[in-house]
Design an enzyme around this catalytic site. Structure first.
Site, short mmCIF file in Angstrom:
data_model
loop_
_atom_site.label_atom_id
_atom_site.label_comp_id
_atom_site.label_asym_id
_atom_site.label_seq_id
_atom_site.Cartn_x
_atom_site.Cartn_y
_atom_site.Cartn_z
N ASN A 52 -4.47 -3.81 -3.24
CA ASN A 52 -4.56 -5.27 -3.22
C ASN A 52 -4.67 -5.90 -4.60
O ASN A 52 -4.41 -7.10 -4.75
CB ASN A 52 -5.75 -5.71 -2.36
CG ASN A 52 -5.61 -5.26 -0.94
OD1 ASN A 52 -4.59 -4.70 -0.54
ND2 ASN A 52 -6.65 -5.48 -0.15
N GLU B 105 33.14 -17.79 -11.21
CA GLU B 105 32.89 -17.58 -9.78
C GLU B 105 31.72 -16.63 -9.57
O GLU B 105 30.86 -16.86 -8.70
CB GLU B 105 34.14 -17.04 -9.10
CG GLU B 105 35.23 -18.09 -8.94
CD GLU B 105 36.53 -17.54 -8.40
OE1 GLU B 105 37.43 -18.34 -8.11
OE2 GLU B 105 36.66 -16.30 -8.26
N THR C 118 0.82 -1.21 0.00
CA THR C 118 0.00 0.00 0.00
C THR C 118 0.86 1.26 0.00
O THR C 118 0.53 2.25 -0.67
CB THR C 118 -0.95 0.01 1.22
OG1 THR C 118 -1.83 -1.11 1.12
CG2 THR C 118 -1.75 1.29 1.29
N ASN D 8 -6.25 9.60 -4.07
CA ASN D 8 -7.16 8.48 -3.85
C ASN D 8 -8.35 8.50 -4.81
O ASN D 8 -8.69 7.46 -5.41
CB ASN D 8 -7.70 8.50 -2.41
CG ASN D 8 -6.63 8.16 -1.40
OD1 ASN D 8 -5.93 9.04 -0.91
ND2 ASN D 8 -6.47 6.87 -1.08
N HIS E 288 31.90 -38.94 -10.91
CA HIS E 288 32.38 -38.89 -9.52
C HIS E 288 33.70 -38.13 -9.42
O HIS E 288 34.49 -38.36 -8.50
CB HIS E 288 32.56 -40.30 -8.93
CG HIS E 288 31.33 -41.15 -9.00
ND1 HIS E 288 30.40 -41.19 -8.00
CD2 HIS E 288 30.88 -41.99 -9.98
CE1 HIS E 288 29.42 -42.03 -8.33
NE2 HIS E 288 29.69 -42.52 -9.53
N LYS F 274 49.20 -14.85 -10.57
CA LYS F 274 48.03 -15.72 -10.40
C LYS F 274 46.81 -15.11 -11.09
O LYS F 274 46.54 -13.91 -10.98
CB LYS F 274 47.74 -15.91 -8.91
CG LYS F 274 46.77 -17.03 -8.60
CD LYS F 274 46.72 -17.27 -7.08
CE LYS F 274 45.97 -18.54 -6.75
NZ LYS F 274 44.55 -18.46 -7.07
N VAL F 275 46.10 -15.95 -11.83
CA VAL F 275 44.88 -15.51 -12.52
C VAL F 275 43.76 -16.48 -12.16
O VAL F 275 43.94 -17.70 -12.22
CB VAL F 275 45.07 -15.48 -14.05
CG1 VAL F 275 43.77 -15.06 -14.73
CG2 VAL F 275 46.20 -14.54 -14.42
N ASN F 276 42.63 -15.95 -11.78
CA ASN F 276 41.52 -16.78 -11.29
C ASN F 276 40.33 -16.79 -12.26
O ASN F 276 40.17 -15.86 -13.06
CB ASN F 276 41.06 -16.27 -9.93
CG ASN F 276 42.14 -16.39 -8.87
OD1 ASN F 276 42.97 -17.29 -8.92
ND2 ASN F 276 42.15 -15.47 -7.93
N SER G 266 45.49 -12.30 -7.40
CA SER G 266 45.91 -12.30 -5.99
C SER G 266 46.61 -11.00 -5.66
O SER G 266 47.32 -10.43 -6.48
CB SER G 266 46.85 -13.48 -5.73
OG SER G 266 47.40 -13.41 -4.44
#
Length: 459
Positions: free
Chosen positions: A135, A325, A100, A125, A182, A318-320, A312
């Site tokens: 509603n 992700e 409302t 109104n 697996h 370092k490469v991610n 990092s």
């Protein structure tokens, strides 16, 4: 900050001098300092569009003077074009469960602007909200905004992702890799076969999302307070949907049962469930990419994802896998959103669901997140990864599970014996099979050819 005095049915209240909203919006601002997060822009846009459609419906039905009705529609459209749109809709997501406060926020802002435009006093109104209730208009706007965002944002993004996977699958069809079940070495597969599995996941999600849209495009509007349609013209629902459809270029129709659409959010719960399924698909794809990219020396190292940023703050070079992700985190958030929407969906107590703003916020968040990350996954991970063919061949050559192809010829137990010996001695299964069977080497080379093994059938 300078204030002015505004009044509503509960009395006088100070409102910022320059605010377009009035007392009821200000009460909501005061009452709900919960998250600091306003309702989603897509929802607000749907609400303003619905108000314009309602004004035109009431004009067509002879229930509002043309000057007032047209002023309402005009200012709603002008407001939608303003860069500062959202500054006028500050009500927190966590407000009254019917929404409302957000409905009255829109009513008050439009009344202020329409009064200025028309030169007459336009009531929040009696004019803006004529023939409506929070509603029915709030659940209607959840459907409207969700359907429009799915059609204009999510489905194009998923189709883009699907096309990117298909294109990449075609380009990597000649690469054979070790299959894994697996997380353990299994029979070889073409890299394209792995990608085509992803493509089918996305294709299925597109199909099921599309299947929900026709019901999502049915609306509660016209049911007003409880579903009976009190204070609305009997033709208002039909005329409202006609006007809305003209405004947005998509067909919306009245619900078969207005009571159901006011007291439940079952269609949105269904959509959310399918968005969750899409998130599960995207998380699977993201994790496959992360595993194949792992290493590059101590992991699988089968592919190299595009290097996008340093990985990092302490380990140079370092490469991610940042895009997969991000995709996995989006998936987790969408799954969480679905849990909240599910709880919200069961809050349909008798004639009204009372968790509507939270449902709106979460469903639109899920749609936006999935649309954005689908494009990122397509453009900055799948399209751009390179295949480390040497690593694929090295792993294949040492894979004793290839002996599975000999099962029909030498039997499972003998094949297992060869596989264990090859693994124990670190030798190629081809060499061990030549020693342990009377099958000629050339025949073994044909039987154990990884490319042939990706085609199935008997050796």
């Amino acid at each position: 900050m300078k204030n002015r005095i505004e009044s509503d049915s509960m009395g006088d209240l100070q409102v910022p001098q320059e605010a377009l909203y009035g007392a009821q919006t200000q009460r909501a601002i005061n009452n709900f300092p919960v998250s600091g997060r306003a309702m989603p822009e897509a929802f607000i846009r749907a609400l303003l569009t619905a108000k314009a459609a309602a004004a035109q419906a009431n004009l067509k039905l002879g229930l509002l003077p043309s000057n007032i009705a047209n002023s309402i529609s005009d200012v709603a459209k002008e407001l939608l074009a303003r860069e500062d749109l959202m500054t006028h809709f500050p009500v927190d997501v966590f407000q009254t469960g019917s929404g409302t406060s957000s409905n009255m926020n829109a009513n008050e802002v439009l009344a202020t602007l329409a009064s200025s435009k028309s030169g007459e006093t336009v009531s929040a109104n009696d004019h803006i909200n004529f023939g409506q209730s929070s509603n029915d208009i709030i659940p209607s706007c959840i459907h409207i905004s969700s359907a429009l965002e799915v059609k204009t944002s999510l489905l194009p993004a998923l189709n883009h992702l699907h096309a990117a996977i298909l294109s990449k699958a075609k380009s990597v069809d000649h690469h054979i890799k070790t299959g894994r079940t697996h997380l353990m070495d299994a029979m070889p597969v073409r890299l394209s076969q792995s990608l085509m599995s992803w493509a089918t996941q996305i294709e299925q999600n597109i199909y099921f999302i599309n299947s929900i849209l026709p019901k999502l495009q049915t609306l509660a509007q016209g049911g007003t307070a409880v579903g009976t349609g009190i204070n609305a013209d009997p033709e208002f629902a039909n005329e409202f949907n006609r006007q809305l459809s003209l405004l947005v270029g998509e067909e919306f129709t009245p619900a078969d049962n207005l009571f159901t659409h006011i007291s439940t959010q079952d269609m949105v719960v269904s959509l959310s469930g399918q968005l969750k399924a899409t998130a599960v698909s995207i998380m699977k794809i993201a994790n496959d990419l992360r595993w194949m990219n792992s290493g590059p020396l101590a992991g699988l190292g089968e592919i190299s994802l595009e290097a996008l940023q340093p990985g990092s703050s302490i380990m140079p070079g370092k490469v991610n896998p940042v895009i997969p992700e991000a995709a996995a985190m989006v998936s987790a958030q969408v799954i969480g959103n679905d849990a909240a929407i599910t709880v919200g969906g069961q809050a349909g107590n008798f004639e009204l669901n009372v968790m509507l703003p939270m449902i709106a916020d979460n469903i639109l968040s899920s749609i936006e997140l999935l649309a954005n990350v689908s494009r990122l996954l397509a453009d900055k991970a799948i399209t751009t990864f390179t295949v480390n063919d040497g690593q694929l061949k090295l792993a294949l050559g040492r894979n004793p599970i290839l002996v599975t192809a000999l099962n029909p010829i030498i039997g499972y137990l003998k094949a297992a014996e060869i596989a264990k010996k090859a693994y124990k001695e670190g030798r190629a299964v081809l060499d061990v099979a030549e020693e342990e069977t009377d099958i000629p080497r050339k025949e073994l080379e044909k039987l154990l050819d990884p490319a042939k093994l990706t085609e199935g059938g008997l050796g």
